[in-house]
Design a protein around this motif. Structure first.
Motif, short mmCIF file in Angstrom:
data_model
loop_
_atom_site.label_atom_id
_atom_site.label_comp_id
_atom_site.label_asym_id
_atom_site.label_seq_id
_atom_site.Cartn_x
_atom_site.Cartn_y
_atom_site.Cartn_z
N THR A 47 0.83 -1.20 0.00
CA THR A 47 0.00 0.00 0.00
C THR A 47 0.86 1.25 0.00
O THR A 47 1.73 1.41 0.86
CB THR A 47 -0.91 0.02 1.24
N ALA A 48 0.63 2.12 -0.95
CA ALA A 48 1.33 3.41 -1.01
C ALA A 48 0.41 4.47 -0.42
O ALA A 48 -0.80 4.47 -0.68
CB ALA A 48 1.70 3.75 -2.44
N ARG A 49 0.96 5.38 0.34
CA ARG A 49 0.14 6.37 1.05
C ARG A 49 0.57 7.80 0.73
O ARG A 49 1.69 8.05 0.31
CB ARG A 49 0.26 6.16 2.56
N ARG A 50 -0.33 8.70 1.01
CA ARG A 50 0.01 10.12 1.07
C ARG A 50 0.45 10.40 2.49
O ARG A 50 -0.18 9.97 3.46
CB ARG A 50 -1.19 10.99 0.72
N VAL A 51 1.55 11.11 2.64
CA VAL A 51 2.03 11.50 3.97
C VAL A 51 2.21 13.01 3.98
O VAL A 51 2.46 13.64 2.94
CB VAL A 51 3.37 10.81 4.32
N GLU A 52 2.05 13.61 5.15
CA GLU A 52 2.26 15.05 5.23
C GLU A 52 2.86 15.42 6.57
O GLU A 52 2.69 14.71 7.57
CB GLU A 52 0.96 15.82 4.98
N VAL A 53 3.57 16.53 6.58
CA VAL A 53 4.16 17.08 7.80
C VAL A 53 3.86 18.58 7.82
O VAL A 53 4.13 19.28 6.84
CB VAL A 53 5.68 16.86 7.85
N ALA A 54 3.31 19.06 8.93
CA ALA A 54 3.10 20.49 9.12
C ALA A 54 4.25 21.05 9.94
O ALA A 54 4.69 20.45 10.92
CB ALA A 54 1.77 20.74 9.84
N MET A 55 4.77 22.19 9.53
CA MET A 55 5.87 22.82 10.26
C MET A 55 5.48 23.07 11.72
O MET A 55 6.29 22.85 12.63
CB MET A 55 6.26 24.13 9.58
N GLN A 56 4.27 23.54 11.94
CA GLN A 56 3.82 23.81 13.30
C GLN A 56 3.87 22.55 14.16
O GLN A 56 4.31 22.59 15.32
CB GLN A 56 2.41 24.39 13.29
N ASP A 57 3.42 21.43 13.60
CA ASP A 57 3.45 20.17 14.35
C ASP A 57 4.88 19.73 14.64
O ASP A 57 5.18 19.20 15.72
CB ASP A 57 2.75 19.06 13.54
N ALA A 58 5.76 19.91 13.67
CA ALA A 58 7.12 19.38 13.78
C ALA A 58 7.93 20.05 14.87
O ALA A 58 8.85 19.44 15.43
CB ALA A 58 7.84 19.52 12.44
#
Length: 409
Positions: free
Chosen positions: A190-201
């Motif tokens: 399974t291939a997924r979309r991943v995301e990172v928010a600067m605020q979260d990081a």
């Protein structure tokens, strides 16, 4: 011959400035083929090169990548992009949420074209939540995330951190998300979309300050800025102290460090003084602790203090300027910094990936490429575009630059 861990991985890179480019730079240094796609005029960081040495960051973050100049709003540019996506393992972008959808190149379309594609995105505040449409840069995320409010001195205005922490924290987390998604794809298919928010990081980096707030020592109205002292006011000594030729940072994490430091300062009797007998007592008398340590450091040079601390096994370091940092003997000895003869910027120093793999020598980093330098080669080898279509793409790039392309038909 050793093989880099990510050899054979194809990454399409639509990133810009610091956040995304650092993620894809780490992928490239571990062997991935990274195709950086920029608009015909170049991405924002490249364009900053007209201001003094502002071109250096582009070179620092985009070595070991191939450069394509594509107009994703044009028929030929979109065709080329989609053909590359059909072959890619990973797409990385750090546009504002919704930008790719507006281009007609959103996740759903790309996943339908290539079900094995890992789609990695990063933005200031993520694609969900009430802030998702807010524009974001490192400065503004530092402000809204608490970094600025916890940096500086209590009696002065908040200060931004010197480094672009939010951008690079996000880039590191984005790299981790890509690698995690690739591992998951290998296990499950399974291939997924991943995301990172600067605020979260960046939130976890506030741990010490949050400890002070949560512990009830401050409250919402108390100034949280502690200068160079511990952000949670939970360590002493912990500060930057004056030397005869600058400044030195010293911290005593455990009682053994305080015992060694007091002995080194010629004041072993401090170990028997109730004001300094344990960590809680030293924090309660932190001004006196800092005065004692500062009195000892101010008559000595940074290097003398550093050498003595290292001999005694006490954590500390001289406060170095950027010239000293760029020429740091440890980083050069480890290959963490490399001299590079760059075709546009001359002799520069660039950073290697901090990751090391046993039995594998880090690569000699190829310089960042001129805008669109690999357009003809990549499109000719990896797409079905005709010579005429590639010529149109190259012509748009030349027109945007107001000059002649380095790629030849």
């Amino acid at each position: 011959m050793s093989h880099f861990p990510l050899e054979g991985l194809l990454v399409v890179d639509l990133t810009q400035i610091y956040n995304g480019p650092y993620c894809t730079y780490l992928l490239a240094l571990n062997g991935a083929t990274v195709i950086k796609i920029e608009p015909p005029g170049g991405e924002s960081l490249r364009r900053r090169g007209v201001v003094g040495g502002a071109g250096l960051p582009f070179a620092m973050l985009n070595g070991a990548k191939k450069s394509l100049a594509l107009d994703l709003k044009s028929e030929e540019g979109r065709k080329a992009f989609l053909e590359l996506i059909g072959k890619a393992d990973v797409l990385v972008e750090n546009f504002s949420p919704g930008t790719m959808d507006r281009l007609g190149l959103g996740y759903d379309r790309l996943k339908a074209l290539n079900p094995r594609l890992i789609y990695a995105a990063s933005s200031g505040f993520g694609s969900t939540g009430p802030y998702k449409k807010y524009p974001a840069m490192d400065l503004t995320v530092q402000a809204i995330s608490g970094v600025m409010e916890t940096t500086g001195f209590a009696d002065r205005p908040p200060v931004k951190a010197g480094p672009a922490l939010c951008d690079f924290f996000a880039g590191i987390h984005l790299h981790s998300a890509v690698m995690t998604a690739l591992f998951d794809r290998e296990k499950t298919g399974t291939a997924r979309r991943v995301e990172v928010a600067m605020q979260d990081a960046v939130y976890a980096s506030l741990s010490s300050s949050l400890g002070l707030w949560w512990g009830g020592h401050g409250g919402k109205d108390a100034p949280p800025r502690t200068g160079n002292r511990h952000a949670g006011m939970a360590e002493a000594p912990y500060n930057v102290y004056p030397a005869s030729d600058g400044w030195v940072a010293i911290i005593c994490v455990g009682e053994v460090h305080w015992q060694r430091l007091s002995t080194l300062m010629g004041k072993p009797e401090l170990q028997e003084d109730a004001r300094f007998g344990d960590l809680a007592a030293r924090v309660a008398h932190i001004d006196e602790v800092d005065a004692i340590v500062g009195e000892w450091t101010r008559t000595r040079t940074k290097q003398e203090i550093f050498a003595a601390l290292m001999e005694a096994g006490v954590p500390g370091a001289p406060v170095r300027n950027l010239d000293e940092v760029v020429h740091d003997e440890n980083m050069h000895a480890r290959g963490a910094l490399q001299h590079q003869d760059h075709p546009e910027y001359g002799e520069i120093i660039v950073q290697q990936s901090p990751m090391r793999f046993d039995g594998l020598t880090p690569m000699t980093i190829p310089p960042s490429r001129r805008l669109g330098e690999d357009t003809y080669e990549v499109l000719g080898a990896m797409t079905s575009l005709s010579q005429d279509e590639i010529a149109v793409i190259l012509g748009r790039a030349e027109g945007a630059k107001g000059g002649t392309s380095n790629a030849k038909v």
